[in-house]
Each structure stands twice: as C-alpha cells, then as structure tokens.
Design a protein around this motif. Structure first.
Motif, PDB file in Angstrom:
ATOM      1  N   GLY A 187       0.781  -1.233   0.000  1.00  0.00           N
ATOM      2  CA  GLY A 187       0.000   0.000   0.000  1.00  0.00           C
ATOM      3  C   GLY A 187       0.810   1.279   0.000  1.00  0.00           C
ATOM      4  O   GLY A 187       0.242   2.379   0.055  1.00  0.00           O
ATOM      5  N   ALA A 188       2.132   1.163  -0.072  1.00  0.00           N
ATOM      6  CA  ALA A 188       2.970   2.366  -0.073  1.00  0.00           C
ATOM      7  C   ALA A 188       2.742   3.173  -1.357  1.00  0.00           C
ATOM      8  O   ALA A 188       2.536   2.607  -2.432  1.00  0.00           O
ATOM      9  CB  ALA A 188       4.442   1.985   0.044  1.00  0.00           C
ATOM     10  N   SER A 189       2.793   4.489  -1.214  1.00  0.00           N
ATOM     11  CA  SER A 189       2.617   5.366  -2.368  1.00  0.00           C
ATOM     12  C   SER A 189       3.937   5.714  -3.032  1.00  0.00           C
ATOM     13  O   SER A 189       3.951   6.246  -4.145  1.00  0.00           O
ATOM     14  CB  SER A 189       1.933   6.674  -1.935  1.00  0.00           C
ATOM     15  N   GLY A 190       5.042   5.436  -2.345  1.00  0.00           N
ATOM     16  CA  GLY A 190       6.343   5.781  -2.905  1.00  0.00           C
ATOM     17  C   GLY A 190       7.472   5.037  -2.226  1.00  0.00           C
ATOM     18  O   GLY A 190       7.292   4.424  -1.173  1.00  0.00           O
ATOM     19  N   TYR A 191       8.648   5.119  -2.850  1.00  0.00           N
ATOM     20  CA  TYR A 191       9.818   4.374  -2.390  1.00  0.00           C
ATOM     21  C   TYR A 191      11.042   5.224  -2.689  1.00  0.00           C
ATOM     22  O   TYR A 191      11.326   5.519  -3.846  1.00  0.00           O
ATOM     23  CB  TYR A 191       9.878   3.049  -3.139  1.00  0.00           C
ATOM     24  N   VAL A 192      11.779   5.629  -1.646  1.00  0.00           N
ATOM     25  CA  VAL A 192      12.948   6.488  -1.796  1.00  0.00           C
ATOM     26  C   VAL A 192      14.108   5.888  -1.003  1.00  0.00           C
ATOM     27  O   VAL A 192      13.913   5.343   0.086  1.00  0.00           O
ATOM     28  CB  VAL A 192      12.672   7.924  -1.287  1.00  0.00           C
ATOM     29  N   LEU A 193      15.309   6.000  -1.543  1.00  0.00           N
ATOM     30  CA  LEU A 193      16.485   5.488  -0.855  1.00  0.00           C
ATOM     31  C   LEU A 193      17.035   6.522   0.131  1.00  0.00           C
ATOM     32  O   LEU A 193      16.977   7.730  -0.127  1.00  0.00           O
ATOM     33  CB  LEU A 193      17.572   5.128  -1.866  1.00  0.00           C
TER      34      LEU A 193
END
Length: 219
Positions: free
Chosen positions: A98-104
């Motif tokens: 359900g995450a809206s985004g993914y950032v390192l």
C-alpha cells in the motif's frame, strides 16, 4: 501544510529528518516512532498526511507489515518508504502493501522533499533508477513475448501455492516445513514455476506474484 510522521528505529535518523523537514515552510513533523507497532498506535492518534516508513526495524512490526496495517486503518494516509534497500523485491512488496512511494536513504534531500510533496498530492513516487530499471525490464519482457501472465493457468495447484509462499519471502526450508514436504520437492516445484512462466530469478517470481495479486499481509 503537509503533516508528517517519521518511523525509523534509529534516533539519529529521526532527528536528522525532523531537522530537515521542519526547515521547510510547507512541512510539519507531528510525531515519530521507533517501530511498526508504535507507528500504528501513533498514526491513529495523529492522522498524518504522510508517514515516512523505514523497512528494517528489529523490534516490533517491520515496515512492510506496518504499512499494510496502516493503509487498512487509515486509507487516506500516504506511506512513503524511506530505506537503504535498493532492491526490486522490497520495492514490489512495498507497493503491494500500500505504499505510495519508495525512496532510498542515500537520495539527495531535494529528492526526498519532492517525493513527500508528490505522494501528499495523491501521486506515486519511485526513485529515478528504479523507474528506469522497471521500464527496461518491462520492455525486455515485451520483446521476449510477454511476462508469462498467460501461463498462470498452466500451473498446478501446488505450484501456485508455492509461488505464493515464495513471494511472501519464505525460504525453501520454511515452505517445506509449512507444507510438510521436502526441501528438494520445493526446489523442483520452483524450477517448474520458472520454466512455465519464463522467469529466471526469485525476485522475478515475486514481481509476477504481485501482478497476479497473490500476496496479502493479513495475520
């Protein structure tokens, strides 16, 4: 004003993020948590617009489980994964949870700020190299005749079951113990799965399972 909650097991990381975010005129950090259990409790009280969620937290619920539970409890709250894992499997599982985004965590501050504003506006955000890699993989699959989606019907019931277990992150040994079969049998089914679906690696199986909706994070 975008109201943000921070979730990370490292105090130094939470402190640094708070200093960065509170220096922005349109961002407000309303709370922080050290693990998934605390995050779920606190989010229900604070109802933030965006939750910055770490994945690997040794105590309590991990980030994936916490994300899935938060989205069920607070569907209007956006979860942005902030992690050290530059890994396709984590990326796909985060999106499914359900995450809206993914950032390192290694990303420039400007990218994190852009990601927060993007998900707060209802958009999805993936870090640039992930987007490029996924597009390249998609084009390669098309060139090779598709992604195996039409081959699902050829899988046996046991093969579908094992595909689901693999996609949820269980090892061959764990699957064998749960299904009361040998590890060698699991490996044989896995080899058949890859052959029938035209896939080569375990992460490929995970991505395929996500597309087919075979993952869930209940329980």
């Amino acid at each position: 004003m975008i109201r943000i909650m921070l979730v990370d097991d490292h105090v130094v990381v939470r402190t640094g993020l708070r200093l960065l975010l509170e220096g922005q005129a349109n961002l407000e950090v309303v709370g922080d948590a050290a693990d998934g259990d605390e995050a779920i409790r606190l989010a229900q009280q604070l109802k933030p617009d965006v939750v910055l969620m770490d994945l690997s937290m040794p105590h309590g619920k991990d980030g994936l489980t916490a994300t899935a539970e938060l989205k069920k409890l607070l569907p209007d709250t956006c979860v942005l994964i902030l992690t050290m894992h530059d890994d396709d499997e984590y990326l796909f599982r985060s999106i499914h949870a359900g995450a809206s985004g993914y950032v390192l965590k290694s990303a420039p501050h400007e990218e994190l700020l852009t990601a927060i504003e993007s998900v707060a506006q209802g958009n999805a955000y993936l870090y640039p190299t992930a987007t490029k890699r996924l597009m390249n993989e998609y084009m390669e699959r098309l060139k090779n005749g598709g992604d195996g989606s039409d081959s699902y019907e050829t899988l046996s019931e046991r093969e579908r079951e094992i595909l689901s277990w693999i996609a949820k992150g269980y090892s061959n040994k764990d699957i064998a113990e749960n299904l009361i079969i040998s590890v060698k049998t699991v490996e044989t089914h896995k080899a058949h799965l890859m052959e029938k679906l035209g896939l080569r690696t375990r992460p490929d199986l995970v991505k395929y399972a996500v597309k087919k909706g075979l993952l869930n994070f209940d329980g």
